[in-house]
Design a protein around this motif. Structure first.
Motif, mmCIF file in Angstrom:
data_model
loop_
_atom_site.group_PDB
_atom_site.id
_atom_site.type_symbol
_atom_site.label_atom_id
_atom_site.label_comp_id
_atom_site.label_asym_id
_atom_site.label_seq_id
_atom_site.Cartn_x
_atom_site.Cartn_y
_atom_site.Cartn_z
ATOM 1 N N GLN A 17 0.780 -1.254 -0.004
ATOM 2 C CA GLN A 17 0.009 -0.071 0.043
ATOM 3 C C GLN A 17 0.845 1.121 -0.048
ATOM 4 O O GLN A 17 0.468 2.186 -0.916
ATOM 5 N N LEU A 18 1.744 1.474 0.965
ATOM 6 C CA LEU A 18 2.861 2.486 0.796
ATOM 7 C C LEU A 18 3.201 2.463 -0.581
ATOM 8 O O LEU A 18 3.213 3.749 -0.871
ATOM 9 N N CYS A 19 3.582 1.427 -1.212
ATOM 10 C CA CYS A 19 4.601 1.724 -2.395
ATOM 11 C C CYS A 19 3.351 2.351 -3.532
ATOM 12 O O CYS A 19 3.935 3.014 -4.205
ATOM 13 N N ARG A 20 2.150 2.007 -3.519
ATOM 14 C CA ARG A 20 1.375 2.256 -4.495
ATOM 15 C C ARG A 20 1.079 3.811 -4.630
ATOM 16 O O ARG A 20 0.836 4.366 -5.657
ATOM 17 N N LYS A 21 1.479 4.472 -3.387
ATOM 18 C CA LYS A 21 1.327 5.889 -3.240
ATOM 19 C C LYS A 21 2.056 6.449 -4.183
ATOM 20 O O LYS A 21 2.179 7.661 -4.642
ATOM 21 N N TYR A 22 3.529 5.870 -4.259
ATOM 22 C CA TYR A 22 4.433 6.448 -5.212
ATOM 23 C C TYR A 22 4.585 5.887 -6.549
ATOM 24 O O TYR A 22 4.406 6.346 -7.678
ATOM 25 N N CYS A 23 4.983 4.613 -6.620
ATOM 26 C CA CYS A 23 5.243 3.757 -7.873
ATOM 27 C C CYS A 23 4.249 4.108 -8.912
ATOM 28 O O CYS A 23 4.137 4.360 -9.991
ATOM 29 N N CYS A 59 11.588 8.584 -11.211
ATOM 30 C CA CYS A 59 11.399 7.663 -10.302
ATOM 31 C C CYS A 59 10.850 8.260 -8.896
ATOM 32 O O CYS A 59 11.688 9.252 -8.608
ATOM 33 N N PHE A 60 10.004 7.939 -8.384
ATOM 34 C CA PHE A 60 9.590 8.408 -7.105
ATOM 35 C C PHE A 60 10.057 7.876 -6.008
ATOM 36 O O PHE A 60 9.697 8.298 -4.761
ATOM 37 N N CYS A 61 10.689 6.581 -6.066
ATOM 38 C CA CYS A 61 11.339 6.170 -4.774
ATOM 39 C C CYS A 61 12.074 6.816 -3.686
ATOM 40 O O CYS A 61 11.597 6.712 -2.676
ATOM 41 N N PRO A 62 12.606 7.783 -4.232
ATOM 42 C CA PRO A 62 13.381 8.502 -3.021
ATOM 43 C C PRO A 62 12.473 9.254 -2.047
ATOM 44 O O PRO A 62 12.879 9.604 -1.068
ATOM 45 N N ALA A 63 11.565 9.527 -2.344
ATOM 46 C CA ALA A 63 10.258 10.298 -1.462
ATOM 47 C C ALA A 63 9.649 9.189 -0.934
ATOM 48 O O ALA A 63 8.924 9.602 0.140
ATOM 49 N N CYS A 64 9.840 7.980 -0.935
ATOM 50 C CA CYS A 64 9.048 6.653 -0.282
ATOM 51 C C CYS A 64 9.603 6.714 1.178
ATOM 52 O O CYS A 64 10.802 6.812 1.562
ATOM 53 N N GLU A 65 8.882 6.351 1.975
ATOM 54 C CA GLU A 65 9.173 6.035 3.602
ATOM 55 C C GLU A 65 9.946 4.737 3.474
ATOM 56 O O GLU A 65 10.798 4.793 4.529
ATOM 57 N N LEU A 66 9.630 3.865 2.645
ATOM 58 C CA LEU A 66 10.232 2.582 2.774
ATOM 59 C C LEU A 66 11.872 2.929 2.160
ATOM 60 O O LEU A 66 12.721 2.213 2.779
ATOM 61 N N LEU A 72 17.476 2.515 1.086
ATOM 62 C CA LEU A 72 17.858 2.082 -0.140
ATOM 63 C C LEU A 72 18.474 3.221 -1.187
ATOM 64 O O LEU A 72 18.599 4.066 -0.611
ATOM 65 N N ARG A 73 19.119 2.493 -2.160
ATOM 66 C CA ARG A 73 19.773 3.777 -3.200
ATOM 67 C C ARG A 73 19.487 3.494 -4.589
ATOM 68 O O ARG A 73 18.940 2.469 -4.895
ATOM 69 N N GLY A 74 19.288 4.660 -5.371
ATOM 70 C CA GLY A 74 19.319 4.362 -6.772
ATOM 71 C C GLY A 74 17.867 4.691 -7.173
ATOM 72 O O GLY A 74 17.625 5.224 -8.095
ATOM 73 N N GLY A 75 16.978 3.776 -6.597
ATOM 74 C CA GLY A 75 15.529 3.806 -7.036
ATOM 75 C C GLY A 75 15.375 3.070 -8.488
ATOM 76 O O GLY A 75 16.467 2.166 -8.785
#
Ligand code: SF4
Ligand code: SF4
Length: 81
Positions: A17-23, A59-66, A72-75
């Motif tokens: 669910q967290l991921c879906r907010k970003y990916c 990529c939105f990963c760097p904004a994700c709390e996980l 994590l690095r790179g996204g």
């Protein structure tokens, strides 16, 4: 190679669910319709998308709390891990 000193991202519903907010909102996801390929989310845990020939855009990963929590690095985990 897996670095055992780093906690891996667990594949559970809460994290999906967290991921879906970003990916699902990122340009890369939308442009390539990644919802049509497995896995559909949580790429940092479940591995890259089975979609091929992806460009890598926005990529939105760097904004994700996980991303922060697990250092994590790179996204672009949908493209490569
Ligand atoms: S780091 Fe990226 S792939 Fe992993 S949960 Fe967050 S948005 Fe999804
Ligand atoms: S891993 Fe990054 S580029 Fe891929 S869908 Fe998630 S936010 Fe977008």
């Amino acid at each position: 190679m897996i670095d055992s000193s780093k906690p891996v991202v667990e594949d559970n519903e809460e994290n999906r669910q967290l991921c879906r907010k970003y990916c699902t909102n990122c340009q890369n996801y939308k442009h390539h319709s990644l919802e049509k390929y497995q896995p559909t989310e949580l790429f940092c845990s479940r591995g890259q998308s089975s979609a091929t020939s992806m460009k890598i855009i926005g990529c939105f990963c760097p904004a994700c709390e996980l991303f922060t929590k697990h250092h994590l690095r790179g996204g672009y985990f949908c493209v490569r891990r």
